[in-house]
Scaffold this motif. Structure first.
Motif, short mmCIF file in Angstrom:
data_model
loop_
_atom_site.label_atom_id
_atom_site.label_comp_id
_atom_site.label_asym_id
_atom_site.label_seq_id
_atom_site.Cartn_x
_atom_site.Cartn_y
_atom_site.Cartn_z
N LYS A 164 -6.98 2.87 6.02
CA LYS A 164 -5.40 2.76 5.99
C LYS A 164 -5.04 3.76 4.80
N ASP A 167 -2.95 6.87 5.83
CA ASP A 167 -1.52 6.75 6.19
C ASP A 167 -0.65 7.13 5.23
N LYS A 171 1.75 2.78 0.01
CA LYS A 171 0.40 1.91 0.04
C LYS A 171 0.35 0.96 -1.20
N VAL A 200 2.13 0.00 3.49
CA VAL A 200 0.65 -0.55 4.09
C VAL A 200 0.29 -1.24 2.84
#
Length: 305
Positions: A164, A167, A171, A200
């Motif tokens: 992740k 991304d 975050k 995220v």
């Protein structure tokens, strides 16, 4: 034999180990349902007011297994030696459960992990296997397979969370115990809320547990609770790769309240939101705080462009 496992507290950390261990010994397992309002109310009924929300939920999950299994598995885990101690509730959990539900049609089984008393995890599970009628070799083999399955599952989880980080969206490191992060009623709505705000969530349990113990020392060298040290290790690991940190705590957790205050004082270069979970209905207040928190991070990032 059908063994019930409450879907609360250490379930989210060890359920692969437990389910594999009992299956290898020829026993069936059944987990309690996902948390809902009914289970929360039941837990509040059986627990004393001073118990943290997570402990109250545990008793609700135990009550949901009554009449559905031959025995409920409640481990007693005191410490892992020099690696640190557990919250005292984990050491007392079996005794609290047995006393709370005395007079009910619930039998309990346990294992006792206490390295300070020379009872390491492997020995505790072998003794549990012996109590269930297995031979020592059968119990040892079951534990080794269970531990390998748990290790593989945990490493996969770390890889999924680390992926992740690639991304491009905002975050957020969500720092909390797994039993809060993944609970369907108290933690999952927050994770989903972060995603709905086009950010995220990175789960703090996605760390190598031994390495996290070492990494925690860069933030604080005097935290006795092993699981809180792991959370500090997660902050150390992910700190430079996330845009903000959310501290997720179940009221009124003593270790978390102390450690979170220390985190807020020492981590100055990342925005931090401290969310305290309680048994009140509705998430409107939390949703508003999440939205404001992520909006502030987004505005700051845009201002730097």
């Amino acid at each position: 034999m059908k063994i019930g496992i409450p879907r609360a507290l250490l379930y989210y950390r060890y359920h692969v180990l437990w389910e594999t261990f009992f299956r290898e010994l020829g026993h069936e397992t059944i987990a309690s349902p996902h948390t809902n309002k009914t289970l929360m109310d039941a837990g509040s009924h059986y627990a004393i007011d001073e118990n943290c929300l997570s402990s109250k939920l545990f008793f609700g999950h135990v009550s949901a297994l009554e009449g559905k299994c031959d025995a409920v598995f409640v481990p007693r885990i005191a410490n892992y030696g020099k690696d640190g101690v557990m919250c005292s509730r984990f050491e007392a959990l079996y005794d609290m459960s047995a006393n709370t539900f005395r007079g009910h049609e619930i039998n309990f089984i346990t294992c006792n992990v206490d390295l300070q008393q020379k009872c390491p995890e492997a020995q505790a599970y072998i003794m549990l296997g012996l109590s269930l009628g297995a031979s020592e070799n059968e119990a040892k083999d079951a534990y080794q397979k269970a531990y390998a399955a748990w290790q593989e599952s945990h490493e996969k989880h770390i890889q999924e969370e680390e992926a992740k980080l690639h991304d491009d969206r905002i975050k957020i490191l969500v720092v909390g115990h797994s039993y809060n992060l993944y609970d369907e009623y108290i933690g999952k709505p927050i994770m989903k809320g972060i995603e709905q705000l086009d950010a995220v969530p990175i789960c703090s349990d996605a760390v190598d547990l031994k390495q996290a113990q070492t990494d925690s020392l860069t933030i604080c060298k005097a935290v006795p609770w092993i699981m809180n040290r792991e959370l500090l290790g997660a902050i150390s690991k992910y700190h430079n790769d996330v845009d903000g940190i959310i501290l997720l705590t179940a009221f009124p957790c003593g270790p978390d309240s102390m450690v979170n205050e220390m985190i807020i004082r020492r981590i100055k270069d990342r925005p931090i939101l401290n969310l305290l979970l309680d048994s009140q209905d509705g998430n409107a207040g939390i949703e508003t705080r999440l939205e404001s928190f992520i909006d502030i991070i987004r505005f700051r990032k845009e201002a730097r462009l």
